[in-house]
Design a protein around this motif. Structure first.
Motif, PDB file in Angstrom:
ATOM      1  N   HIS A  48       0.858  -1.179   0.000  1.00 44.04           N
ATOM      2  CA  HIS A  48       0.000   0.000   0.000  1.00 44.04           C
ATOM      3  C   HIS A  48       0.895   1.230   0.000  1.00 44.04           C
ATOM      4  CE1 HIS A  48      -3.987  -1.711   0.410  1.00 44.04           C
ATOM      5  NE2 HIS A  48      -3.439  -2.646   1.175  1.00 44.04           N
ATOM      6  N   PHE A  49       0.470   2.272  -0.714  1.00 44.98           N
ATOM      7  CA  PHE A  49       1.237   3.493  -0.856  1.00 44.98           C
ATOM      8  C   PHE A  49       0.490   4.670  -0.269  1.00 44.98           C
ATOM      9  CE2 PHE A  49       3.785   1.437  -3.982  1.00 44.98           C
ATOM     10  CZ  PHE A  49       2.981   0.903  -4.973  1.00 44.98           C
ATOM     11  N   ARG A  50       1.257   5.654   0.153  1.00 42.59           N
ATOM     12  CA  ARG A  50       0.716   6.983   0.459  1.00 42.59           C
ATOM     13  C   ARG A  50       1.816   7.977   0.149  1.00 42.59           C
ATOM     14  NH1 ARG A  50       0.366  11.094   4.211  1.00 42.59           N
ATOM     15  NH2 ARG A  50      -1.733  11.996   4.439  1.00 42.59           N
ATOM     16  N   SER A  51       1.512   8.948  -0.670  1.00 46.11           N
ATOM     17  CA  SER A  51       2.481   9.973  -1.033  1.00 46.11           C
ATOM     18  C   SER A  51       1.788  11.325  -0.956  1.00 46.11           C
ATOM     19  CB  SER A  51       3.009   9.720  -2.455  1.00 46.11           C
ATOM     20  OG  SER A  51       4.001  10.668  -2.802  1.00 46.11           O
ATOM     21  N   ALA A  52       2.311  12.216  -0.098  1.00 43.53           N
ATOM     22  CA  ALA A  52       1.658  13.502   0.129  1.00 43.53           C
ATOM     23  C   ALA A  52       2.676  14.629   0.208  1.00 43.53           C
ATOM     24  CB  ALA A  52       0.859  13.456   1.424  1.00 43.53           C
ATOM     25  N   SER A  53       2.324  15.750  -0.396  1.00 44.71           N
ATOM     26  CA  SER A  53       3.146  16.950  -0.294  1.00 44.71           C
ATOM     27  C   SER A  53       2.998  17.527   1.105  1.00 44.71           C
ATOM     28  CB  SER A  53       2.704  17.993  -1.323  1.00 44.71           C
ATOM     29  OG  SER A  53       2.794  17.460  -2.618  1.00 44.71           O
ATOM     30  N   ARG A  54       4.091  18.017   1.652  1.00 44.37           N
ATOM     31  CA  ARG A  54       4.049  18.591   2.991  1.00 44.37           C
ATOM     32  C   ARG A  54       3.362  19.943   3.033  1.00 44.37           C
ATOM     33  NH1 ARG A  54       9.596  17.629   6.266  1.00 44.37           N
ATOM     34  NH2 ARG A  54       9.241  15.396   6.200  1.00 44.37           N
ATOM     35  N   ILE A  55       3.608  20.758   2.034  1.00 41.94           N
ATOM     36  CA  ILE A  55       2.991  22.081   2.016  1.00 41.94           C
ATOM     37  C   ILE A  55       2.333  22.311   0.660  1.00 41.94           C
ATOM     38  CG2 ILE A  55       4.552  23.074   3.737  1.00 41.94           C
ATOM     39  CD1 ILE A  55       6.096  24.403   1.495  1.00 41.94           C
ATOM     40  N   THR A 110      -1.304  23.084  -1.752  1.00 42.39           N
ATOM     41  CA  THR A 110      -2.565  22.373  -1.952  1.00 42.39           C
ATOM     42  C   THR A 110      -2.610  21.601  -3.254  1.00 42.39           C
ATOM     43  OG1 THR A 110      -3.535  24.343  -2.927  1.00 42.39           O
ATOM     44  CG2 THR A 110      -3.916  23.991  -0.575  1.00 42.39           C
ATOM     45  N   ASN A 111      -1.663  21.811  -4.140  1.00 40.74           N
ATOM     46  CA  ASN A 111      -1.681  21.113  -5.423  1.00 40.74           C
ATOM     47  C   ASN A 111      -0.264  20.722  -5.793  1.00 40.74           C
ATOM     48  OD1 ASN A 111      -2.128  20.178  -8.039  1.00 40.74           O
ATOM     49  ND2 ASN A 111      -3.725  21.691  -8.396  1.00 40.74           N
ATOM     50  N   ASP A 112      -0.094  19.484  -6.187  1.00 38.02           N
ATOM     51  CA  ASP A 112       1.236  19.009  -6.574  1.00 38.02           C
ATOM     52  C   ASP A 112       1.351  18.775  -8.077  1.00 38.02           C
ATOM     53  OD1 ASP A 112      -0.292  16.746  -6.878  1.00 38.02           O
ATOM     54  OD2 ASP A 112       1.169  15.415  -5.968  1.00 38.02           O
ATOM     55  N   PHE A 113       0.305  19.151  -8.821  1.00 41.39           N
ATOM     56  CA  PHE A 113       0.272  19.017 -10.279  1.00 41.39           C
ATOM     57  C   PHE A 113       0.522  17.576 -10.729  1.00 41.39           C
ATOM     58  CE2 PHE A 113       1.550  23.322  -9.154  1.00 41.39           C
ATOM     59  CZ  PHE A 113       0.476  24.024  -9.695  1.00 41.39           C
ATOM     60  N   GLY A 114       0.038  16.624  -9.916  1.00 34.73           N
ATOM     61  CA  GLY A 114       0.113  15.214 -10.275  1.00 34.73           C
ATOM     62  C   GLY A 114       1.442  14.536 -10.003  1.00 34.73           C
ATOM     63  N   MET A 115       2.361  15.204  -9.349  1.00 34.40           N
ATOM     64  CA  MET A 115       3.699  14.628  -9.138  1.00 34.40           C
ATOM     65  C   MET A 115       3.684  13.410  -8.215  1.00 34.40           C
ATOM     66  SD  MET A 115       5.628  16.087 -11.199  1.00 34.40           S
ATOM     67  CE  MET A 115       7.073  15.200 -10.692  1.00 34.40           C
TER      68      MET A 115
END
Length: 155
Positions: free
Chosen positions: A126-133, A135-140
């Motif tokens: 299972h994966f989880r990938s989240a930007s720290r700051i 609101t949008n990561d442009f799909g990265m």
């Protein structure tokens, strides 16, 4: 004042501003304290489009887990090798069934917190990938996780 001197001043101001912005990003970008396995699963994504998770039911943040047939120890070793191929990446925690790494972007040094839960019973990661700051990561985050999935398939 010569044009050369003016250009040097302009470049110096831009470079100084860039480095000040990098320092500010690092100061406000603290490691979350809610990461890890809780109740046999990874945390859900927040309701903003800068996160993907295999446990999510929301279309925008849903990503399929990766199924494996190797032993959990072998799969963990393969996963670690794949993560280490990424530049600007630091493995923070490596347990047999859980891996946590920080991935930094090139230009702005934004940090993405990436977690992997190797579920031995279900034989999947299972994966989880989240930007720290932000609101949008442009799909990265999605692109990175799909790339890692492809590298796992090829291993």
């Amino acid at each position: 004042m010569s044009i050369g001197l003016i250009l040097i001043i302009i470049v110096s101001v831009i470079a100084g501003g860039y480095f000040i912005l990098l320092i500010i990003i690092q100061l406000i970008s603290k490691r979350p304290n809610n990461l890890g396995i809780s109740g046999g699963r990874l945390q859900a994504c927040p309701d903003i489009p800068n996160c993907v998770c295999s446990y999510s039911k929301e279309k925008n943040s849903k990503i399929e887990p990766y199924s494996f047939s190797k032993s959990i120890k072998e799969q963990n070793s393969i996963l670690i090798e794949i993560i280490q191929k990424y530049p600007r990446t630091r493995i923070i925690k490596n347990e047999i069934n859980y891996v946590y790494a920080e991935f930094r972007s090139l230009a702005w040094r934004f940090i993405d917190d990436v977690e992997f839960f190797l579920d031995e019973t279900a034989k999947c990661i299972h994966f989880r990938s989240a930007s720290r700051i932000g609101t949008n990561d442009f799909g990265m985050n999605r692109k990175r996780m799909e790339d890692i999935r492809q590298l796992l398939k090829e291993s």
